[in-house]
Design an enzyme around this catalytic site. Structure first.
Site: not given
Ligand SMILES: Nc1nc2c(c(=O)[nH]1)N[C@@H](CN(C=O)c1ccc(C(=O)N[C@@H](CCC(=O)O)C(=O)O)cc1)CN2
Length: 306
Positions: A250
């Site tokens: 983000d």
């Molecule tokens: N490298 C990046 N990947 C993603 C980004 C980014 O900015 N850089 N944005 C996200 C979307 N997002 C917020 O907009 C977001 C999505 C998921 C999570 C998160 O913590 N998800 C899981 C963990 C999932 C995983 O490890 O893959 C959780 O809830 O613990 C936070 C923010 C899309 N990808």
């Protein structure tokens, strides 16, 4: 001078020769940035005029802090003009003189692959803009780590590809995603509330060609559950931010943001419901700016020519 990977078509008869079966827009675009000095705009307009092109739109930003010029010029053919390759070759001489980083965009509609998880409001908005012809791009496929939105995608005639992701299978899932992006020859990946974090390797491979919608007014409330974070702080505005994906979650360069007024009476769930319009609008605006070649990345920020 750095000639960045271009979206130039391989056509040899004129700049606006579209890729096969891909309708071109009615103009081509030159974007560039370079150190400030006199004569830049004159050299660009002279170059185009002498080669049979007329400028139809021009914007520039003189960054006083960086002493750097950012420029976007849209142009059309006035008369039979030189080939794509000749144009790029000839402009390289101008670019060398002014130490320009430049891109020619040939007017071909970019191909967009959309990624979703379970929330469909952003996908729905993108589909509407695509099917009504108000998005200068073609949606080519939908990829998801869940099956939830298959009906919405397939109802719009889009291929839906389910790529489940777990912590253990993420490398394989990302490899399959890259194969899918290549198979569809996608120019842009749009994360329309896709809720899996890209690995550093994938983020690097998609640098500048993956846009995410974050459901907060960044840099506030990064990471998971931003509406719960906002509710806890008693905010009077909630927002949504469309940004390029980087490895730093983000923190990618912001392209577009939307906000709406709220107050203490709304629960986190109600904030999320109210915020959906912000998210869909910010994402669609950002996708439009990108596919119309109106966004230039400058470090951690963007220069956008609206
Ligand atoms: N490298 C990046 N990947 C993603 C980004 C980014 O900015 N850089 N944005 C996200 C979307 N997002 C917020 O907009 C977001 C999505 C998921 C999570 C998160 O913590 N998800 C899981 C963990 C999932 C995983 O490890 O893959 C959780 O809830 O613990 C936070 C923010 C899309 N990808």
């Amino acid at each position: 001078m750095t000639y960045l990977p271009s979206t130039i078509a391989s056509g040899t008869t004129s700049l606006l020769t579209p890729r096969e079966n891909m309708p071109a827009t009615d103009h081509a675009v030159l974007t560039l940035s370079c150190p400030q000095r006199s004569g830049i705009v004159h050299s660009v307009s002279k170059f185009l005029f002498e080669r049979g092109f007329d400028i139809v739109e021009h914007q520039q930003f003189d960054d006083p802090a960086a002493q750097r010029l950012y420029l976007r010029t849209a142009f059309v053919q006035r008369e039979q003009s030189e080939s794509v390759e000749d144009l790029v070759r000839d402009f390289a001489q101008v670019a060398d003189e002014f130490s320009m980083d430049f891109n020619f965009h040939d007017g071909t509609k970019p191909k967009v692959l959309v990624m979703v998880s379970k929330m469909g409001h952003c996908l729905n908005d993108l589909i509407f803009r695509w099917t009504t012809g108000t998005l200068a791009a073609d949606l080519v496929a939908v990829v998801s780590n869940h099956e939830t939105l298959r009906p919405m995608a397939e109802a719009a005639g889009l291929t839906f590809i389910h790529i489940p992701v777990t912590a253990e299978t993420k490398p394989e899932a990302e490899a399959r995603l890259l194969e899918t992006i290549n198979d569809f020859d996608a120019d842009l990946v749009v994360l329309a509330r896709y809720m899996q974090i890209f690995s550093p390797e994938l983020s690097a491979q998609l640098a500048g060609k993956a846009i995410n919608i974050h459901h907060s007014f960044l840099p506030g409330f990064k990471g998971a559950r931003p509406y719960h974070q906002a509710h806890k702080r008693g905010v009077k505005q909630i927002g949504a931010t469309a940004h390029y994906i980087t490895d730093d979650l983000d923190e990618g360069p912001i392209i577009e943001q939307e906000v709406i007024r709220v107050d203490h009476r709304l629960s986190p769930q109600e904030l999320a419901m109210v915020g959906r319009d912000n998210e869909a609008l910010a994402l669609s605006k950002a996708v439009r700016l990108h596919v119309e070649n109106r966004v230039m990345v400058d470090g951690l920020r963007t220069i956008t020519f609206t």
